[in-house]
Write an enzyme that holds these catalytic residues in place. Structure first.
Site, PDB file in Angstrom:
ATOM      1  N   GLU A 191      11.011  -5.986  -5.581  1.00 11.55           N
ATOM      2  CA  GLU A 191       9.816  -6.393  -6.328  1.00 11.55           C
ATOM      3  C   GLU A 191       9.733  -5.690  -7.688  1.00 11.55           C
ATOM      4  OE1 GLU A 191       6.816  -7.877  -2.905  1.00 11.55           O
ATOM      5  OE2 GLU A 191       6.600  -5.774  -3.402  1.00 11.55           O
ATOM      6  N   ASP A 201       7.067  -9.657   5.937  1.00 12.74           N
ATOM      7  CA  ASP A 201       6.129  -8.793   5.218  1.00 12.74           C
ATOM      8  C   ASP A 201       4.794  -8.673   5.945  1.00 12.74           C
ATOM      9  OD1 ASP A 201       5.080  -7.185   3.318  1.00 12.74           O
ATOM     10  OD2 ASP A 201       4.853  -8.699   1.777  1.00 12.74           O
ATOM     11  N   GLU A 226      -3.639  -6.313   4.970  1.00  9.49           N
ATOM     12  CA  GLU A 226      -3.362  -7.188   3.826  1.00  9.49           C
ATOM     13  C   GLU A 226      -3.360  -8.659   4.225  1.00  9.49           C
ATOM     14  OE1 GLU A 226       0.340  -6.254   1.881  1.00  9.49           O
ATOM     15  OE2 GLU A 226       0.289  -8.063   0.636  1.00  9.49           O
TER      16      GLU A 226
HETATM   17  C1  GCV Z   1       3.397  -1.942  -2.373  1.00 10.57           C
HETATM   18  C2  GCV Z   1       4.011  -6.654  -0.127  1.00 10.57           C
HETATM   19  C3  GCV Z   1       2.698  -6.311  -0.764  1.00 10.57           C
HETATM   20  C4  GCV Z   1       2.881  -5.406  -1.958  1.00 10.57           C
HETATM   21  C5  GCV Z   1       3.641  -4.158  -1.501  1.00 10.57           C
HETATM   22  C6  GCV Z   1       4.966  -4.596  -0.908  1.00 10.57           C
HETATM   23  C7  GCV Z   1       5.758  -3.419  -0.366  1.00 10.57           C
HETATM   24  O1  GCV Z   1       4.766  -7.461  -0.968  1.00 10.57           O
HETATM   25  O2  GCV Z   1       2.028  -7.481  -1.124  1.00 10.57           O
HETATM   26  O3  GCV Z   1       1.617  -5.063  -2.467  1.00 10.57           O
HETATM   27  O4  GCV Z   1       3.828  -3.263  -2.569  1.00 10.57           O
HETATM   28  O5  GCV Z   1       4.726  -5.473   0.168  1.00 10.57           O
HETATM   29  O6  GCV Z   1       5.694  -3.199   0.828  1.00 10.57           O
HETATM   30  O7  GCV Z   1       6.411  -2.742  -1.137  1.00 10.57           O
END
Ligand code: GCV
Length: 730
Positions: free
Chosen positions: A315, A389, A417
């Site tokens: 990411e 995720d 989340e």
């Molecule tokens: C901290 C998901 C979440 C992100 C998070 C990522 C991760 O994509 O939406 O906010 O980033 O996981 O675990 O690194």
């Protein structure tokens, strides 16, 4: 405070209840005290028994931890026994409770020779012995921190109102590093946090130490958490500057008596950003020297620093692949820097490249299995519970068991989340247990994920488990009363993954809400059905990742984003024939990443569990499932069942009104009504959308959607990270 409204009132409440736990108990119930609420024992016989036995307490020693134990016992016994109990390092007269090191002469003389705490710094023994004709409870350990854990276990027993004879136990943690990962940014925001701003008041540290820091440490120690990563995995190199290290040291000093080590996230490009180097290449000698010096500097401020957590090449985060190096090259460089200080590196396996892959869920396995055996002994590869995720339900991650020569940590998300954030009541212990108990079959039956991460299956000495924290500066810490249970459950399972979701729920309810047996049963039932309810009203039958983009709140199965593998349509693959992602050999073949027995089970339509059906198979709308009903009918009925369960939970909550204090009753009640409304929103939006493909009527028993698909597609949730509500959902 009465006339204050909104933010001002919240602020005043926060100040009032953050002063000390002592003051909090004098005020209305807010949830601030968590499960350390210590109200008077309601069973009169038990209260009399406790008062008789525990009239005087000795906690030997003068270490900060021994003092913390005395403070906890003073607070707890005053509350539970509703009387002043003498708690000291020594006592006049014989004590009824004595806490200390098993080898100390006083405790050794009380315990029979064969009764000792199990080996290990953190283990403990609680024993009843007779001295001078009287019962004495002995909490014995091999270290002060073991004695602290034993004390909290004893207090748990008292909170559950167990007879003194039933308080005896001995315990040893099954996993060594039991860590909370805070996704807290230095500006005070919390990524995926739904409980207010970060607990860490960086601007005022190191001088100002909020009393909440100690209460946070108490709460963690009470459930056995022994590590805290203070900063977000989407890391900011500033956290490694001398200025911030002073602040980190101040927090570490507060946490240390409670057995908690601090860790930091390491931004891979820090040598460039802070050190002015031209590269962050992990094989470059100047880069390696920079990290070594940085580690030395950290350990000068925080001698028991735990180590680094790293998100690299994921990411958009920098990482070793930027220099054509491997994850092992990157992790090992940091591991070498902290090794002289006995630190570790927790290197995340949550990776996916920017090139759209054939199937995103395959990437971590593909990138990491070739590196098995290449990591240093002080590297733990930290893997999310499932390969996507933190969805409401995923199969276990195929990396578990597939890295026999690598220490592996399991990462859960405690913050919800994808599970209704702050308001939805979703008790996560059943999800945690489902993963821990999942059988990888890598060494035949019984090769559970729990045994991979506790090191017993593949002989790992470094072991760990992490939970992404749900804690913030809200008065109730977690945004809702019931979210506290998920923090609690994570800690308890990290200590002992054999505990049950039901047992943990009961402990938490009795300590947090009430000891009324009928109410405990009702609330436990609500909790235990809640996760399956959420799966049903969000992503039944193995659906995944069909939520709204960015904020991840509410349904949006129609969404198409700039990257295919961010898009709900990529994950559900609905078409006129059916729905689901074919991950068998005719599709992405992700099933091949599992051990043969699991692979065959999942690849076969006859044996794949219904709960993961659409994760692994593209299934025709009219195809019959195990029940004899068609897929389409089952989808509809599962969505309906989710809504129905939430409705039933609302009724159950009403039935315990008399057992719950008014403020917390009302808060939970209002959140359940939000949950019901939003469960209907999920059901209706998803069924409207999928029916545009199936072209089939809803089966009997499923309520017709309240609005058209266009209506749901047109809803715009405010992109407020904290409360992305759609206020006009009917
Ligand atoms: C901290 C998901 C979440 C992100 C998070 C990522 C991760 O994509 O939406 O906010 O980033 O996981 O675990 O690194």
């Amino acid at each position: 405070m009465g006339r204050e409204r909104g933010p001002v009132r919240r602020l005043l409440l926060a100040i009032a209840f953050s002063i000390t736990p002592w003051s909090a108990s004098l005020h209305a119930e807010t949830g601030y005290e968590l499960w350390l609420r210590y109200r008077r024992v309601t069973d009169a016989t038990r209260l009399a028994e406790y008062r008789r036995v525990v009239a005087r307490v000795v906690v030997a020693g003068n270490s900060p931890t021994a003092r913390a134990i005395r403070e906890e016992l003073t607070l707890a016994l005053r509350g539970l026994l509703d009387t002043t109990v003498s708690v000291g390092a020594t006592t006049v007269g014989s004590p009824g409770l004595i806490v200390g090191i098993a080898s100390s002469p006083r405790i050794a003389s009380l315990l029979p020779a064969r009764r000792r705490p199990p080996a290990g710094r953190e283990s403990f023994l609680i024993a009843n012995v007779k001295a001078g004709g009287k019962t004495v409870i002995v909490v014995a350990a091999n270290s002060d921190v073991g004695a602290l854990y034993g004390t909290f276990a004893l207090l748990r027993g008292l909170q559950m109102q167990r007879p003194v004879t039933a308080l005896e136990s001995s315990s040893v943690p099954r996993i060594r590093r039991r860590v909370l990962d805070h996704w807290d940014n230095l500006d005070g925001s919390v990524e995926r946090g739904y409980a207010g701003a970060s607990l860490w008041d960086w601007a005022r540290l190191p001088e100002t130490l909020s009393p909440r820091y100690r209460d946070y440490a108490r709460a963690n120690a009470s459930i056995g958490i022994n590590g805290v990563v203070l900063t977000n995995v989407n890391a900011n190199a500033q956290a490694l500057t001398p200025e911030y290290l002073g602040k980190v040291a101040a927090l570490a000093n507060v946490f240390r008596p409670y057995g908690i080590a601090v860790y930091l996230t390491a931004r891979f490009s820090a040598p460039i950003e802070l050190g002015g180097l031209k590269t962050a290449d992990p094989l470059d000698s100047t880069v390696r020297a920079w990290w070594r010096d940085k580690a030395d500097e950290i350990y000068r401020s925080v001698p028991d620093f735990g180590g680094f957590l790293v998100k690299a090449n994921s990411e958009g985060q920098p990482g070793p692949q930027d220099y054509h190096r491997t994850h092992a090259d990157g992790a090992n460089m940091l591991a070498d820097a902290v090794a002289p200080h006995h630190g570790v590196v927790m290197w995340r396996a949550f990776v996916y490249s920017n090139d759209v892959p054939s199937d995103r869920v395959k990437q971590a396995y593909d990138e990491f299995t070739p590196l098995d055996g290449a990591f240093r002994a002080n590297v733990l590869v930290q893997t999310k519970n499932g390969p996507l995720d933190f969805q409401p339900r995923e199969p276990f991650h195929p990396l578990f068991g597939a890295l026999p020569k690598t220490a592996q940590m399991l990462e859960f998300q405690i913050t919800k989340e994808y599970l209704g954030e702050d308001t939805h009541l979703v008790y996560l212990a059943p999800l945690f247990k489902e993963v821990l108990d999942a059988d990888t079959y890598v060494r035949g039956p019984g090769s559970t994920v729990a045994r991979v991460i506790d090191g017993t299956l593949q002989g790992q000495r470094e072991t760990g488990i992490a939970g992404v924290a749900n804690v913030g500066s809200d008065t109730n810490w977690t945004g809702s009363q019931f979210n506290q249970a998920n923090w609690y459950a994570f800690g308890r399972l990290a200590w002992d993954h054999r505990l049950t979701a039901a047992g943990i729920a009961e402990e938490w309810i009795r300590a947090t809400f009430t000891n009324d047996d009928a109410a405990v049963r009702t609330i436990a039932h609500m909790m235990l059905v809640s996760r399956e309810a959420a799966v049903n009203y969000m992503t039944p039958l193995g659906l995944a990742h069909i939520m709204g983009s960015n904020h991840h709140y509410g349904p949006a199965p129609w969404a198409r984003l700039s990257r295919a593998d961010w898009s709900p349509v990529y994950f559900h693959r609905a078409d006129s024939v059916g729905v689901g992602f074919d991950r068998t050999a005719t599709g992405s073949n992700a099933v091949a990443q599992y051990a043969p027995h699991v692979r065959e089970l999942l690849a076969n339509r006859a044996t794949v569990p219904d709960s993961l059906l659409l994760w692994f198979h593209h299934v025709g709308w009219r195809e019959p499932l195990r029940s004899g009903r068609t897929l389409w009918d089952e989808i509809g009925l599962h969505y309906q069942a989710g809504v129905d369960t939430v409705r039933a939970m609302r009724g159950e909550w009403q039935s315990v009104r008399e057992s719950i204090d008014a403020p917390r009753f009302a808060e939970v009640d209002s959140f359940l009504s939000i949950q019901e409304r939003e469960a209907r929103w999920w059901r209706d939006a998803a069924l409207e959308y999928f029916s545009s493909f199936s072209q089939l009527p809803l089966p009997p028993g499923v309520e017709p959607p309240a609005h058209s698909l266009e209506y749901y597609m047109g809803l715009r949730c405010p992109a407020d990270a904290r409360k992305p509500r759609c206020p006009d959902i009917p």
